[in-house]
Design a protein around this motif. Structure first.
Motif: not given
Length: 532
Positions: A356-360, A366-367, A403-412
């Motif tokens: 549960r470590a934060r992924i930035t 990550g979950e 995962r997030f891309d460089e623009q902060g968009l979420l991809y499932v």
């Protein structure tokens, strides 16, 4: 300061007082005004109360989509009770488990499903059985056992009270998850969850008073009951309800009723696009077309884009009532595969599933975890499951990998439970399915993990394909052209005429695994690892 009233039933009554003639529901081509809907809700509420139903008691519905379902749901909320929509596709023992778990006080059922209830009735905690015989589209088909009271003959002994004064944290719905990986869990959705979901989604779509929404999902799922349904009624709009999804009829509904809002799984949009006349249909009223719940084929997005309809990916679960993220409209063309940004008032983050470590960092899987006012309160009668899913700070572990891309968009990326671990490597089926969906002639594909003596698990693709000839592993390897690591390429490709689906329209992967086993997986699996 007076607290705002979050009760959806109150909103319907307000519209009835102010604009009684406005159309609230179109059910199988019968228009029902807000005045008629509100009166029906009050009448049903009075009937339920006369049977001893009180605040916090559970009212269950076992039947297909209908105006009666909506009246019953709103009547339960009117009384401060909890509405429990039951999945009519379940077998008797499965339904018994849900009825016992939720402690249903009153059950309303259509005659089609009465025999299933009769088979499991002994020992159930039900205090009242109401048979829905007032819907001409759900007629009676035989003698009615004495335990049942026909809705047409039931009489209330008192008038309905005003809508109950409920708090934001008071339960409104109890919606059971599919239970495909074990015991089904009852998700407690509060009145506040419903209201905040409506506020958040309205802020990011082009929503207008008197919009029309089409319901294509079963309303025993949160997407069907609250994707746009309850919110549309709260806004004075019109909800078009059909008992079951039919692609030709749904396309006609989109045109005839000038539908503005639709949320559906990819299979629904694909079926609509295959209807003759789709290319000529006037869909100019459709401003918000949300798609999610399964991997979205790029070709499908392109097909709708050509029609001038941007399919906006959305992400969420039953526990988020149902949406938590939506792709902004201006980004559909440049980022069609993204689930977008978190809804207003909602936070989304990624964590390591184990620690549960934060992924930035961008591009790291990550979950997906969510926190916000539309996130469910708890799992019914299951504090341990609630503790595992939600921490003290309110973060909900979704079980989805993103995962997030460089623009902060979420991809499932995929469901955590669907991850295939082959030879120590993680394989996300959705990634492989997206590639297979691009193969010429493939209508849809599903990838599941099957046992393998050497690798533990191995990815197997099941495809529905048009045209002659079977698709082979060599074909897939050549088509992948370096876009997939070798270990991700399916080691077997099996043809299937029609992929099995759950009630929510998603591919039923446990059923696919069972089907593969019945085809003799143990007998032929040893030779599937071509080239290894």
């Amino acid at each position: 300061m007076t607290q705002p009233d979050p009760n959806s039933a109150s909103a319907v009554q307000r519209w009835a007082r102010n604009e009684a003639d406005r159309t609230a529901v179109v059910y199988e081509d019968t228009a029902i005004s807000y005045g008629e809907l509100a009166a029906g809700v009050r009448e049903t509420a009075a009937l339920l109360k006369s049977g001893g139903l009180r605040t916090g008691d559970r009212v269950a519905w076992l039947g297909r989509n209908s105006a009666s379902l909506l009246r019953t749901a709103l009547a339960a909320l009117h009384l401060g009770a909890i509405f429990v929509p039951l999945n009519w596709r379940l077998a008797g023992p499965e339904l018994r488990e849900l009825i016992e778990d939720s402690g249903v006080h009153t059950l309303l059922a259509e005659d089609e499903f009465r025999p299933t209830v009769d088979d499991i009735a002994t020992g159930l905690p039900l205090r009242r059985h109401l048979l829905v015989d007032t819907d001409p589209h759900a007629p009676l088909a035989g003698e009615v056992p004495p335990r049942w009271t026909r809705l047409s003959t039931a009489r209330a002994t008192a008038s309905a009270p005003e809508p109950a004064a409920v708090g934001f944290d008071d339960p409104a719905l109890l919606v059971y998850t599919s239970g495909s990986t074990g015991r089904a869990k009852g998700v407690v959705i509060t009145h506040g969850n419903l209201l905040w979901h409506d506020i958040a989604t309205t802020a990011v779509i082009d929503s207008r008073l008197s919009d029309t929404a089409l319901v294509v999902a079963p309303m025993f799922h949160i997407a069907g009951l609250n994707g746009f349904t309850l919110g549309t009624l709260a806004h004075g709009g019109t909800v078009v309800v059909r008992r079951a999804f039919d692609a030709e009829r749904a396309l006609a509904d989109l045109v005839t009723h000038r539908v503005a809002n639709l949320v559906a799984v990819p299979a629904v949009y694909s079926a609509l696009a295959q209807v003759p006349g789709f290319g000529r249909a006037d869909l100019s009223a459709l401003r918000t077309a949300l798609i999610g719940g399964a991997p979205v084929p790029p070709a499908l997005v392109k097909e709708y884009t050509v029609r001038g309809i941007p399919l906006r990916q959305a992400w969420g679960l039953t526990e988020t009532a149902p949406l938590a993220a939506i792709l902004p409209l201006p980004l559909v063309g440049s980022h069609p595969a993204a689930a977008g940004h978190a809804l207003p008032h909602t936070e989304v983050r990624l964590t390591d599933p184990a620690t549960r470590a934060r992924i930035t960092e961008a591009g790291v899987d990550g979950e997906i975890e969510v926190r916000g006012p539309q996130v469910f309160r708890e799992y019914w009668n299951d504090p341990e499951a609630t503790r595992r899913a939600k921490d003290e700070a309110g973060w909900f572990r979704s079980g989805d990998i993103g995962r997030f891309d460089e623009q902060g968009l979420l991809y499932v990326v995929d469901r955590l439970k669907d991850v295939i671990i082959s030879g120590g490597e993680n394989i996300y089926p959705a990634e492989v399915e997206r590639l297979l969906a691009e193969y010429p002639g493939v209508r849809e594909a599903a990838v599941v993990g099957m046992p393998h003596a050497r690798w533990g698990e191995t990815p197997v693709a099941v495809v529905c394909r048009e045209g002659e000839g079977d698709l082979t592993v060599a074909d897939v390897r050549a088509f992948a052209g370096g876009r997939l690591a070798r270990y991700k390429i399916p080691t077997a490709v099996v043809a299937h005429p029609l992929l099995p689906r759950t009630g929510s329209g998603k591919v039923d992967k446990p059923a696919l695994r069972s089907w593969l086993e019945k085809k003799g997986w143990d007998a032929w699996k040893a030779g599937v690892r071509q080239g290894d």
